[in-house]
Design a protein around this motif. Structure first.
Motif, PDB file in Angstrom:
ATOM      1  N   MET A   1       0.850  -1.167   0.000  1.00 31.44           N
ATOM      2  CA  MET A   1       0.000   0.000   0.000  1.00 31.44           C
ATOM      3  C   MET A   1       0.898   1.234   0.000  1.00 31.44           C
ATOM      4  N   SER A   2       0.659   2.100  -0.965  1.00 27.62           N
ATOM      5  CA  SER A   2       1.498   3.289  -1.078  1.00 27.62           C
ATOM      6  C   SER A   2       1.004   4.393  -0.144  1.00 27.62           C
ATOM      7  N   THR A   3       1.907   5.299   0.153  1.00 27.31           N
ATOM      8  CA  THR A   3       1.552   6.448   0.987  1.00 27.31           C
ATOM      9  C   THR A   3       0.519   7.321   0.292  1.00 27.31           C
ATOM     10  N   ALA A   4       0.675   7.495  -1.022  1.00 28.76           N
ATOM     11  CA  ALA A   4      -0.283   8.304  -1.781  1.00 28.76           C
ATOM     12  C   ALA A   4      -1.681   7.709  -1.684  1.00 28.76           C
ATOM     13  N   TYR A   5      -1.793   6.399  -1.833  1.00 27.66           N
ATOM     14  CA  TYR A   5      -3.093   5.731  -1.731  1.00 27.66           C
ATOM     15  C   TYR A   5      -3.694   5.941  -0.343  1.00 27.66           C
ATOM     16  N   LEU A   6      -2.891   5.776   0.675  1.00 27.21           N
ATOM     17  CA  LEU A   6      -3.361   5.935   2.048  1.00 27.21           C
ATOM     18  C   LEU A   6      -3.874   7.357   2.288  1.00 27.21           C
ATOM     19  N   VAL A   7      -3.090   8.355   1.892  1.00 26.50           N
ATOM     20  CA  VAL A   7      -3.463   9.755   2.116  1.00 26.50           C
ATOM     21  C   VAL A   7      -4.731  10.115   1.339  1.00 26.50           C
ATOM     22  N   VAL A   8      -4.782   9.740   0.069  1.00 30.25           N
ATOM     23  CA  VAL A   8      -5.938  10.076  -0.766  1.00 30.25           C
ATOM     24  C   VAL A   8      -7.193   9.365  -0.268  1.00 30.25           C
ATOM     25  N   THR A   9      -7.068   8.136   0.144  1.00 27.93           N
ATOM     26  CA  THR A   9      -8.221   7.372   0.633  1.00 27.93           C
ATOM     27  C   THR A   9      -8.761   7.956   1.935  1.00 27.93           C
ATOM     28  N   VAL A  10      -7.872   8.303   2.843  1.00 29.39           N
ATOM     29  CA  VAL A  10      -8.312   8.921   4.099  1.00 29.39           C
ATOM     30  C   VAL A  10      -8.960  10.279   3.819  1.00 29.39           C
ATOM     31  N   LEU A  11      -8.389  11.056   2.888  1.00 32.38           N
ATOM     32  CA  LEU A  11      -8.983  12.340   2.511  1.00 32.38           C
ATOM     33  C   LEU A  11     -10.373  12.141   1.908  1.00 32.38           C
ATOM     34  N   GLY A  54     -20.113   5.038   2.221  1.00 33.36           N
ATOM     35  CA  GLY A  54     -18.959   5.161   1.332  1.00 33.36           C
ATOM     36  C   GLY A  54     -17.694   5.503   2.104  1.00 33.36           C
ATOM     37  N   ALA A  55     -17.819   6.416   3.054  1.00 35.18           N
ATOM     38  CA  ALA A  55     -16.661   6.794   3.879  1.00 35.18           C
ATOM     39  C   ALA A  55     -16.161   5.601   4.684  1.00 35.18           C
ATOM     40  N   ALA A  56     -17.088   4.886   5.310  1.00 33.94           N
ATOM     41  CA  ALA A  56     -16.707   3.702   6.097  1.00 33.94           C
ATOM     42  C   ALA A  56     -16.092   2.630   5.197  1.00 33.94           C
ATOM     43  N   GLY A  57     -16.652   2.460   4.015  1.00 32.33           N
ATOM     44  CA  GLY A  57     -16.127   1.469   3.076  1.00 32.33           C
ATOM     45  C   GLY A  57     -14.717   1.794   2.612  1.00 32.33           C
ATOM     46  N   LEU A  58     -14.456   3.080   2.379  1.00 35.58           N
ATOM     47  CA  LEU A  58     -13.093   3.467   1.985  1.00 35.58           C
ATOM     48  C   LEU A  58     -12.098   3.116   3.083  1.00 35.58           C
ATOM     49  N   LEU A  59     -12.470   3.402   4.320  1.00 36.08           N
ATOM     50  CA  LEU A  59     -11.565   3.091   5.431  1.00 36.08           C
ATOM     51  C   LEU A  59     -11.429   1.586   5.625  1.00 36.08           C
ATOM     52  N   ALA A  60     -12.512   0.848   5.486  1.00 37.65           N
ATOM     53  CA  ALA A  60     -12.438  -0.616   5.582  1.00 37.65           C
ATOM     54  C   ALA A  60     -11.576  -1.179   4.464  1.00 37.65           C
ATOM     55  N   GLY A  61     -11.562  -0.479   3.334  1.00 36.95           N
ATOM     56  CA  GLY A  61     -10.764  -0.913   2.198  1.00 36.95           C
ATOM     57  C   GLY A  61      -9.267  -0.866   2.439  1.00 36.95           C
ATOM     58  N   LEU A  62      -8.864  -0.161   3.465  1.00 38.30           N
ATOM     59  CA  LEU A  62      -7.439  -0.161   3.801  1.00 38.30           C
ATOM     60  C   LEU A  62      -7.020  -1.541   4.310  1.00 38.30           C
ATOM     61  N   ALA A  63      -7.964  -2.289   4.873  1.00 34.60           N
ATOM     62  CA  ALA A  63      -7.691  -3.649   5.338  1.00 34.60           C
ATOM     63  C   ALA A  63      -8.127  -4.694   4.317  1.00 34.60           C
ATOM     64  N   ALA A 107      -9.419   9.284  -7.372  1.00 34.47           N
ATOM     65  CA  ALA A 107      -7.987   9.058  -7.154  1.00 34.47           C
ATOM     66  C   ALA A 107      -7.745   7.820  -6.304  1.00 34.47           C
ATOM     67  N   SER A 108      -8.580   7.613  -5.282  1.00 33.02           N
ATOM     68  CA  SER A 108      -8.445   6.431  -4.432  1.00 33.02           C
ATOM     69  C   SER A 108      -8.664   5.160  -5.254  1.00 33.02           C
TER      70      SER A 108
END
Length: 115
Positions: A1-11, A54-63, A107-108
């Motif tokens: 997982m890239s830093t860019a992906y993490l930052v954009v997804t959290v944003l 959608g917000a919860a799903g994006l965060l769950a998508g990190l796992a 972007a995410s």
């Protein structure tokens, strides 16, 4: 997982959650345009719930990446629908607002698929 992906997804998740909260709390800058566009008041809680999910799903998508990708697609479709709603209401100057929320979701998705 890239830093860019993490930052954009959290944003993207933060923006979607903020937008959902503004609907749930009936913030005037959110609900007045909805009324002006002709969106029925009965739909507002469902629209807020869709953004919150959608917000919860994006965060769950990190796992679990597939959940994040599906959430991103859902948010993109949601905000595309918002653009169409604004265009149908002929409030052309308001088109950029849903695009601001859609851009990080796009972007995410792109960064998630590239990983």
């Amino acid at each position: 997982m890239s830093t860019a992906y993490l930052v954009v997804t959290v944003l993207a998740a933060a923006l979607a959650a903020f937008s959902a909260g503004s609907v749930f709390l009936h913030a005037e800058w959110t609900v007045k345009p909805l009324a002006d566009y002709g969106v029925p008041r009965a739909w507002w809680p469902w629209l807020g719930a869709a953004k919150a999910a959608g917000a919860a799903g994006l965060l769950a998508g990190l796992a679990v990446p597939v959940i994040g990708r599906l959430a991103a697609v859902g948010l993109i479709l949601y905000f595309l629908g918002a653009v169409i709603t604004v265009l149908r209401a002929r409030w052309f100057s308001h088109v950029p607002f849903p695009l601001v929320y859609a851009a990080p979701a796009v972007a995410s998705l792109v960064l998630g698929l590239a990983a």
